[in-house]
Design an enzyme around this catalytic site. Structure first.
Site, PDB file in Angstrom:
ATOM      1  N   ARG A  75       0.903  -1.162   0.000  1.00 60.96           N
ATOM      2  CA  ARG A  75       0.000   0.000   0.000  1.00 60.96           C
ATOM      3  C   ARG A  75       0.937   1.206   0.000  1.00 60.96           C
ATOM      4  NH1 ARG A  75      -4.956  -2.483   1.416  1.00 60.96           N
ATOM      5  NH2 ARG A  75      -4.755  -4.123   2.962  1.00 60.96           N
ATOM      6  N   ASP A 106     -10.123  -0.978  -4.155  1.00 61.87           N
ATOM      7  CA  ASP A 106     -10.529   0.426  -4.292  1.00 61.87           C
ATOM      8  C   ASP A 106      -9.366   1.413  -4.152  1.00 61.87           C
ATOM      9  OD1 ASP A 106     -10.343  -0.095  -1.598  1.00 61.87           O
ATOM     10  OD2 ASP A 106     -12.260   0.832  -1.064  1.00 61.87           O
ATOM     11  N   THR A 129      -9.527  -8.380  -4.918  1.00 64.61           N
ATOM     12  CA  THR A 129      -9.698  -8.122  -3.482  1.00 64.61           C
ATOM     13  C   THR A 129     -10.654  -9.156  -2.907  1.00 64.61           C
ATOM     14  OG1 THR A 129     -10.715  -6.655  -1.838  1.00 64.61           O
ATOM     15  CG2 THR A 129     -11.411  -6.321  -4.095  1.00 64.61           C
TER      16      THR A 129
HETATM   17  O1  F6P Z   1      -8.970  -5.103   1.588  1.00 58.57           O
HETATM   18  C1  F6P Z   1      -8.653  -6.396   1.931  1.00 58.57           C
HETATM   19  C2  F6P Z   1      -8.476  -6.541   3.400  1.00 58.57           C
HETATM   20  O2  F6P Z   1      -8.182  -7.893   3.680  1.00 58.57           O
HETATM   21  C3  F6P Z   1      -9.633  -6.066   4.268  1.00 58.57           C
HETATM   22  O3  F6P Z   1     -10.693  -6.967   4.334  1.00 58.57           O
HETATM   23  C4  F6P Z   1      -8.941  -5.865   5.582  1.00 58.57           C
HETATM   24  O4  F6P Z   1      -9.627  -4.955   6.379  1.00 58.57           O
HETATM   25  C5  F6P Z   1      -7.606  -5.305   5.167  1.00 58.57           C
HETATM   26  O5  F6P Z   1      -7.362  -5.779   3.860  1.00 58.57           O
HETATM   27  C6  F6P Z   1      -6.466  -5.682   6.071  1.00 58.57           C
HETATM   28  O6  F6P Z   1      -5.307  -5.079   5.597  1.00 58.57           O
HETATM   29  P1  F6P Z   1      -3.850  -5.362   6.173  1.00 58.57           P
HETATM   30  O7  F6P Z   1      -3.393  -6.683   5.616  1.00 58.57           O
HETATM   31  O8  F6P Z   1      -3.037  -4.243   5.642  1.00 58.57           O
HETATM   32  O9  F6P Z   1      -3.951  -5.415   7.636  1.00 58.57           O
END
Ligand code: F6P
Length: 327
Positions: A75, A106, A129
Protein backbone atom coordinates in the site's frame (compact mmCIF):
# COMPACT_ATOMS: atom_id res chain seq x y z
CA UNK A 1 -1.42 0.63 -36.21
CA UNK A 2 -1.77 0.29 -32.44
CA UNK A 3 1.12 2.02 -30.70
CA UNK A 4 1.01 -0.18 -27.58
CA UNK A 5 4.08 -2.43 -27.58
CA UNK A 6 4.90 -2.86 -23.93
CA UNK A 7 2.37 -3.41 -21.12
CA UNK A 8 3.28 -3.07 -17.44
CA UNK A 9 1.49 -5.18 -14.83
CA UNK A 10 1.41 -4.80 -11.05
CA UNK A 11 -0.52 -5.98 -8.00
CA UNK A 12 -1.36 -3.47 -5.28
CA UNK A 13 -3.15 -3.24 -1.91
CA UNK A 14 -4.15 -6.33 0.06
CA UNK A 15 -3.30 -9.54 -1.79
CA UNK A 16 -6.04 -11.92 -2.89
CA UNK A 17 -6.00 -15.56 -3.98
CA UNK A 18 -6.11 -15.60 -7.78
CA UNK A 19 -3.81 -12.63 -8.31
CA UNK A 20 -1.18 -15.01 -9.71
CA UNK A 21 -3.69 -16.45 -12.14
CA UNK A 22 -4.44 -12.88 -13.25
CA UNK A 23 -0.74 -12.05 -13.74
CA UNK A 24 -0.30 -15.25 -15.74
CA UNK A 25 -3.25 -14.38 -17.98
CA UNK A 26 -1.95 -10.85 -18.61
CA UNK A 27 1.51 -12.17 -19.51
CA UNK A 28 0.26 -14.96 -21.74
CA UNK A 29 -2.26 -12.69 -23.50
CA UNK A 30 0.48 -10.10 -23.99
CA UNK A 31 2.74 -12.69 -25.62
CA UNK A 32 -0.17 -13.97 -27.71
CA UNK A 33 -0.68 -10.44 -29.09
CA UNK A 34 3.09 -9.92 -29.70
CA UNK A 35 3.57 -7.48 -26.85
CA UNK A 36 6.34 -7.13 -24.35
CA UNK A 37 5.11 -7.51 -20.75
CA UNK A 38 6.91 -5.78 -17.90
CA UNK A 39 6.29 -6.89 -14.33
CA UNK A 40 6.41 -4.18 -11.67
CA UNK A 41 7.28 -5.27 -8.13
CA UNK A 42 5.48 -4.19 -4.91
CA UNK A 43 2.70 -2.26 -6.62
CA UNK A 44 2.98 1.51 -6.89
CA UNK A 45 6.05 1.48 -4.65
CA UNK A 46 7.98 -0.50 -7.27
CA UNK A 47 6.53 1.69 -9.99
CA UNK A 48 7.93 4.80 -8.33
CA UNK A 49 11.31 3.19 -7.69
CA UNK A 50 11.68 1.52 -11.09
CA UNK A 51 11.59 -2.11 -9.86
CA UNK A 52 10.72 -3.52 -13.26
CA UNK A 53 11.30 -7.05 -14.58
CA UNK A 54 10.70 -8.58 -17.97
CA UNK A 55 8.03 -11.28 -17.95
CA UNK A 56 8.21 -14.21 -20.36
CA UNK A 57 6.06 -17.29 -20.81
CA UNK A 58 8.08 -19.28 -18.28
CA UNK A 59 8.03 -16.58 -15.63
CA UNK A 60 4.35 -17.37 -15.04
CA UNK A 61 4.55 -21.16 -15.34
CA UNK A 62 3.01 -23.13 -12.45
CA UNK A 63 1.61 -20.13 -10.63
CA UNK A 64 -2.10 -20.44 -11.45
CA UNK A 65 -2.59 -22.60 -8.34
CA UNK A 66 -0.58 -20.44 -5.94
CA UNK A 67 -1.97 -17.94 -3.44
CA UNK A 68 -0.35 -14.53 -2.86
CA UNK A 69 1.27 -12.62 -5.71
CA UNK A 70 4.63 -13.34 -7.33
CA UNK A 71 4.94 -9.60 -8.09
CA UNK A 72 4.47 -8.80 -4.38
CA UNK A 73 2.24 -6.00 -3.24
CA UNK A 74 2.19 -2.87 -1.07
CA UNK A 75 0.00 0.00 0.00
CA UNK A 76 1.89 3.07 -1.23
CA UNK A 77 1.68 6.39 0.58
CA UNK A 78 4.02 8.01 -1.95
CA UNK A 79 1.64 7.29 -4.83
CA UNK A 80 -1.02 9.32 -3.02
CA UNK A 81 1.13 12.40 -3.67
CA UNK A 82 1.48 14.24 -6.98
CA UNK A 83 5.28 14.01 -6.70
CA UNK A 84 5.12 10.24 -6.31
CA UNK A 85 2.86 9.87 -9.33
CA UNK A 86 5.18 12.10 -11.40
CA UNK A 87 8.09 9.85 -10.50
CA UNK A 88 6.03 6.83 -11.51
CA UNK A 89 5.25 8.41 -14.87
CA UNK A 90 8.94 9.12 -15.49
CA UNK A 91 9.79 5.49 -14.73
CA UNK A 92 7.20 4.25 -17.22
CA UNK A 93 8.55 6.60 -19.90
CA UNK A 94 12.18 5.65 -19.31
CA UNK A 95 11.34 1.91 -19.41
CA UNK A 96 9.23 2.49 -22.55
CA UNK A 97 6.09 1.04 -21.01
CA UNK A 98 3.04 2.18 -23.03
CA UNK A 99 0.15 1.04 -20.82
CA UNK A 100 -0.45 -0.29 -17.33
CA UNK A 101 -2.62 -3.08 -15.96
CA UNK A 102 -3.23 -2.79 -12.22
CA UNK A 103 -4.66 -5.62 -10.12
CA UNK A 104 -6.17 -4.57 -6.80
CA UNK A 105 -9.10 -3.01 -4.98
CA UNK A 106 -10.53 0.43 -4.29
CA UNK A 107 -7.26 2.02 -3.10
CA UNK A 108 -5.50 0.76 -6.22
CA UNK A 109 -8.17 2.18 -8.50
CA UNK A 110 -8.33 5.50 -6.67
CA UNK A 111 -4.61 5.94 -7.44
CA UNK A 112 -5.01 4.64 -10.99
CA UNK A 113 -7.85 7.05 -11.63
CA UNK A 114 -5.77 10.05 -10.61
CA UNK A 115 -2.76 8.81 -12.54
CA UNK A 116 -4.54 8.18 -15.82
CA UNK A 117 -6.25 11.57 -15.78
CA UNK A 118 -3.14 13.53 -14.74
CA UNK A 119 -0.78 11.98 -17.30
CA UNK A 120 -3.17 10.76 -19.99
CA UNK A 121 -1.54 7.35 -19.60
CA UNK A 122 -3.58 4.20 -20.45
CA UNK A 123 -4.50 2.18 -17.36
CA UNK A 124 -6.89 -0.75 -17.09
CA UNK A 125 -7.72 -2.40 -13.74
CA UNK A 126 -8.54 -5.95 -12.65
CA UNK A 127 -10.64 -6.33 -9.47
CA UNK A 128 -8.43 -8.27 -7.07
CA UNK A 129 -9.70 -8.12 -3.48
CA UNK A 130 -11.25 -10.63 -1.10
CA UNK A 131 -13.80 -7.97 -0.05
CA UNK A 132 -15.94 -8.07 -3.24
CA UNK A 133 -16.76 -4.41 -2.60
CA UNK A 134 -16.40 -2.96 -6.10
CA UNK A 135 -19.13 -1.82 -8.43
CA UNK A 136 -19.07 -3.12 -12.00
CA UNK A 137 -18.43 -6.78 -11.30
CA UNK A 138 -20.53 -9.49 -9.69
CA UNK A 139 -17.41 -10.95 -8.11
CA UNK A 140 -13.84 -9.85 -7.47
CA UNK A 141 -10.81 -12.14 -7.72
CA UNK A 142 -10.23 -13.75 -4.31
CA UNK A 143 -13.72 -13.45 -2.87
CA UNK A 144 -14.79 -17.01 -3.64
CA UNK A 145 -11.63 -18.47 -2.11
CA UNK A 146 -11.91 -16.26 0.98
CA UNK A 147 -15.53 -17.16 1.73
CA UNK A 148 -14.68 -20.85 1.32
CA UNK A 149 -11.79 -20.40 3.76
CA UNK A 150 -14.23 -18.83 6.23
CA UNK A 151 -16.77 -21.60 5.74
CA UNK A 152 -14.14 -24.30 6.32
CA UNK A 153 -12.93 -22.58 9.49
CA UNK A 154 -16.38 -21.90 10.91
CA UNK A 155 -17.54 -25.47 10.23
CA UNK A 156 -14.76 -26.55 12.60
CA UNK A 157 -15.79 -23.94 15.13
CA UNK A 158 -19.37 -25.21 14.90
CA UNK A 159 -18.21 -28.73 15.87
CA UNK A 160 -16.67 -27.57 19.13
CA UNK A 161 -19.42 -24.99 19.78
CA UNK A 162 -22.00 -27.77 19.52
CA UNK A 163 -20.06 -30.06 21.88
CA UNK A 164 -19.77 -27.37 24.55
CA UNK A 165 -23.14 -25.62 24.06
CA UNK A 166 -21.35 -22.36 23.28
CA UNK A 167 -22.03 -19.15 21.45
CA UNK A 168 -19.16 -18.14 19.18
CA UNK A 169 -18.62 -14.68 17.78
CA UNK A 170 -16.51 -15.04 14.66
CA UNK A 171 -14.93 -11.94 13.14
CA UNK A 172 -14.19 -11.99 9.42
CA UNK A 173 -12.42 -9.46 7.19
CA UNK A 174 -14.06 -6.53 5.46
CA UNK A 175 -12.94 -3.15 6.72
CA UNK A 176 -15.61 -1.28 4.80
CA UNK A 177 -17.78 -4.08 3.58
CA UNK A 178 -19.83 -6.92 5.01
CA UNK A 179 -19.99 -9.06 1.90
CA UNK A 180 -17.57 -11.71 3.22
CA UNK A 181 -19.62 -11.92 6.43
CA UNK A 182 -22.94 -12.01 4.61
CA UNK A 183 -22.25 -14.83 2.18
CA UNK A 184 -20.06 -16.97 4.44
CA UNK A 185 -22.50 -16.42 7.31
CA UNK A 186 -25.31 -17.84 5.21
CA UNK A 187 -22.99 -20.67 4.17
CA UNK A 188 -22.30 -21.73 7.75
CA UNK A 189 -25.88 -21.33 8.95
CA UNK A 190 -25.04 -18.45 11.29
CA UNK A 191 -27.68 -17.47 13.83
CA UNK A 192 -26.90 -13.80 13.16
CA UNK A 193 -24.67 -11.71 10.92
CA UNK A 194 -23.46 -8.18 11.69
CA UNK A 195 -22.44 -6.13 8.66
CA UNK A 196 -21.87 -2.38 8.29
CA UNK A 197 -24.42 -2.15 5.48
CA UNK A 198 -27.32 -3.39 7.62
CA UNK A 199 -26.89 -1.21 10.72
CA UNK A 200 -28.28 -3.94 12.96
CA UNK A 201 -26.20 -2.86 15.94
CA UNK A 202 -25.81 -4.74 19.20
CA UNK A 203 -29.41 -3.98 20.19
CA UNK A 204 -30.66 -5.61 17.00
CA UNK A 205 -28.42 -8.59 17.69
CA UNK A 206 -29.75 -8.94 21.23
CA UNK A 207 -33.32 -8.84 19.92
CA UNK A 208 -32.43 -11.48 17.34
CA UNK A 209 -30.87 -13.77 19.95
CA UNK A 210 -33.74 -13.23 22.40
CA UNK A 211 -36.37 -14.00 19.81
CA UNK A 212 -34.47 -17.01 18.47
CA UNK A 213 -34.94 -20.59 19.57
CA UNK A 214 -33.67 -21.26 23.07
CA UNK A 215 -33.07 -24.98 22.61
CA UNK A 216 -30.18 -24.64 20.15
CA UNK A 217 -27.01 -25.94 21.69
CA UNK A 218 -24.62 -23.84 19.60
CA UNK A 219 -24.89 -20.36 18.15
CA UNK A 220 -22.62 -18.65 15.64
CA UNK A 221 -22.62 -14.88 15.18
CA UNK A 222 -20.52 -13.72 12.22
CA UNK A 223 -19.27 -10.12 12.52
CA UNK A 224 -17.60 -8.12 9.73
CA UNK A 225 -14.55 -6.29 11.09
CA UNK A 226 -15.97 -3.04 9.69
CA UNK A 227 -19.28 -3.26 11.47
CA UNK A 228 -20.20 -0.21 13.55
CA UNK A 229 -20.04 -2.20 16.81
CA UNK A 230 -16.28 -2.36 16.37
CA UNK A 231 -15.38 -6.03 16.04
CA UNK A 232 -15.94 -9.33 17.79
CA UNK A 233 -14.46 -8.37 21.17
CA UNK A 234 -16.83 -5.42 21.56
CA UNK A 235 -19.79 -7.58 20.62
CA UNK A 236 -18.56 -10.22 23.08
CA UNK A 237 -18.43 -7.72 25.96
CA UNK A 238 -22.01 -6.60 25.40
CA UNK A 239 -23.36 -10.13 25.00
CA UNK A 240 -21.57 -11.34 28.13
CA UNK A 241 -23.35 -8.62 30.14
CA UNK A 242 -26.72 -9.28 28.57
CA UNK A 243 -26.61 -13.10 28.54
CA UNK A 244 -24.57 -14.15 31.61
CA UNK A 245 -25.75 -17.75 31.15
CA UNK A 246 -24.27 -18.08 27.66
CA UNK A 247 -20.81 -19.60 27.43
CA UNK A 248 -19.29 -17.18 24.93
CA UNK A 249 -16.07 -17.53 22.93
CA UNK A 250 -14.52 -15.24 20.34
CA UNK A 251 -12.57 -16.16 17.24
CA UNK A 252 -10.95 -13.65 14.88
CA UNK A 253 -10.08 -15.42 11.62
CA UNK A 254 -7.68 -12.72 10.35
CA UNK A 255 -5.26 -13.12 7.48
CA UNK A 256 -5.87 -16.81 6.81
CA UNK A 257 -8.71 -15.39 4.71
CA UNK A 258 -6.24 -13.79 2.31
CA UNK A 259 -4.03 -16.83 1.71
CA UNK A 260 -4.27 -20.28 0.22
CA UNK A 261 -4.82 -21.84 -3.16
CA UNK A 262 -7.37 -19.97 -5.24
CA UNK A 263 -10.62 -21.80 -5.94
CA UNK A 264 -11.37 -22.83 -9.50
CA UNK A 265 -13.93 -19.99 -9.73
CA UNK A 266 -11.23 -17.45 -8.84
CA UNK A 267 -8.68 -18.97 -11.22
CA UNK A 268 -11.12 -18.83 -14.12
CA UNK A 269 -12.38 -15.34 -13.27
CA UNK A 270 -8.80 -14.05 -13.01
CA UNK A 271 -7.80 -15.74 -16.28
CA UNK A 272 -10.76 -14.26 -18.10
CA UNK A 273 -10.15 -10.79 -16.66
CA UNK A 274 -6.43 -10.87 -17.51
CA UNK A 275 -7.03 -11.63 -21.17
CA UNK A 276 -9.90 -9.11 -21.36
CA UNK A 277 -7.69 -6.41 -19.84
CA UNK A 278 -4.97 -6.88 -22.45
CA UNK A 279 -7.52 -6.92 -25.26
CA UNK A 280 -9.17 -3.85 -23.72
CA UNK A 281 -5.87 -1.95 -23.68
CA UNK A 282 -5.29 -2.86 -27.33
CA UNK A 283 -8.76 -1.56 -28.19
CA UNK A 284 -8.10 1.77 -26.51
CA UNK A 285 -9.78 1.17 -23.13
CA UNK A 286 -8.38 3.31 -20.33
CA UNK A 287 -9.46 4.55 -16.90
CA UNK A 288 -11.65 1.46 -16.50
CA UNK A 289 -11.89 -1.75 -14.51
CA UNK A 290 -12.68 -5.08 -16.17
CA UNK A 291 -15.58 -6.89 -14.55
CA UNK A 292 -18.09 -9.64 -15.09
CA UNK A 293 -21.77 -8.81 -14.85
CA UNK A 294 -24.32 -11.52 -15.64
CA UNK A 295 -21.47 -13.60 -17.11
CA UNK A 296 -20.52 -10.91 -19.62
CA UNK A 297 -17.25 -8.94 -19.57
CA UNK A 298 -17.87 -5.24 -18.95
CA UNK A 299 -15.62 -2.20 -18.45
CA UNK A 300 -16.55 0.26 -15.69
CA UNK A 301 -14.88 3.67 -15.16
CA UNK A 302 -12.65 3.66 -12.07
CA UNK A 303 -14.59 6.43 -10.36
CA UNK A 304 -17.75 4.33 -10.52
CA UNK A 305 -16.03 1.04 -9.61
CA UNK A 306 -14.71 2.46 -6.33
CA UNK A 307 -18.08 3.70 -5.09
CA UNK A 308 -18.86 1.49 -2.14
CA UNK A 309 -21.81 -0.80 -2.26
CA UNK A 310 -24.26 0.96 0.02
CA UNK A 311 -27.12 -0.15 2.23
CA UNK A 312 -29.59 -0.15 -0.66
CA UNK A 313 -27.48 -2.51 -2.66
CA UNK A 314 -27.04 -5.19 -0.04
CA UNK A 315 -30.51 -6.30 -0.92
CA UNK A 316 -33.01 -6.52 1.94
CA UNK A 317 -33.85 -9.92 0.44
CA UNK A 318 -30.41 -11.21 1.50
CA UNK A 319 -30.93 -9.92 5.02
CA UNK A 320 -34.36 -11.50 5.19
CA UNK A 321 -32.81 -14.77 4.04
CA UNK A 322 -30.50 -14.68 7.06
CA UNK A 323 -33.47 -14.08 9.36
CA UNK A 324 -35.57 -16.88 7.86
CA UNK A 325 -32.73 -19.39 7.92
CA UNK A 326 -31.71 -18.71 11.50
CA UNK A 327 -35.04 -19.97 12.90
O1 F6P B 1 -8.97 -5.10 1.59
C1 F6P B 1 -8.65 -6.40 1.93
C2 F6P B 1 -8.48 -6.54 3.40
O2 F6P B 1 -8.18 -7.89 3.68
C3 F6P B 1 -9.63 -6.07 4.27
O3 F6P B 1 -10.69 -6.97 4.33
C4 F6P B 1 -8.94 -5.86 5.58
O4 F6P B 1 -9.63 -4.95 6.38
C5 F6P B 1 -7.61 -5.31 5.17
O5 F6P B 1 -7.36 -5.78 3.86
C6 F6P B 1 -6.47 -5.68 6.07
O6 F6P B 1 -5.31 -5.08 5.60
P1 F6P B 1 -3.85 -5.36 6.17
O7 F6P B 1 -3.39 -6.68 5.62
O8 F6P B 1 -3.04 -4.24 5.64
O9 F6P B 1 -3.95 -5.42 7.64
Amino acid sequence: MNKIKNIGVLTSGGDAPGMNAAIRAVVRAGIYYDLKVTGILRGYEGLIHGDFIEMDRKSVANIIQRGGTILKTARSDAFRTRAGREQAYEQLKSHEVDALIVIGGDGTFTGANLFTSEFDFPVVGLPGTIDNDLQGTDFTIGYDTAINTVVNAVDKIRDTAESHDRLFIVEVMGRDSGLIALRSGIGVGAEAILIPEANMGVDGLITRLESGRKDKSSKIVVVAEGDEVGGAFNVGEVLKQRFPNYDIRISVLGHIQRGGKPSCMDRVLASRFGVAAVEGVLHGQTGVMVGQVNREIVFTPFDHAIKHIDVQEVSPAWLKLVEILSL
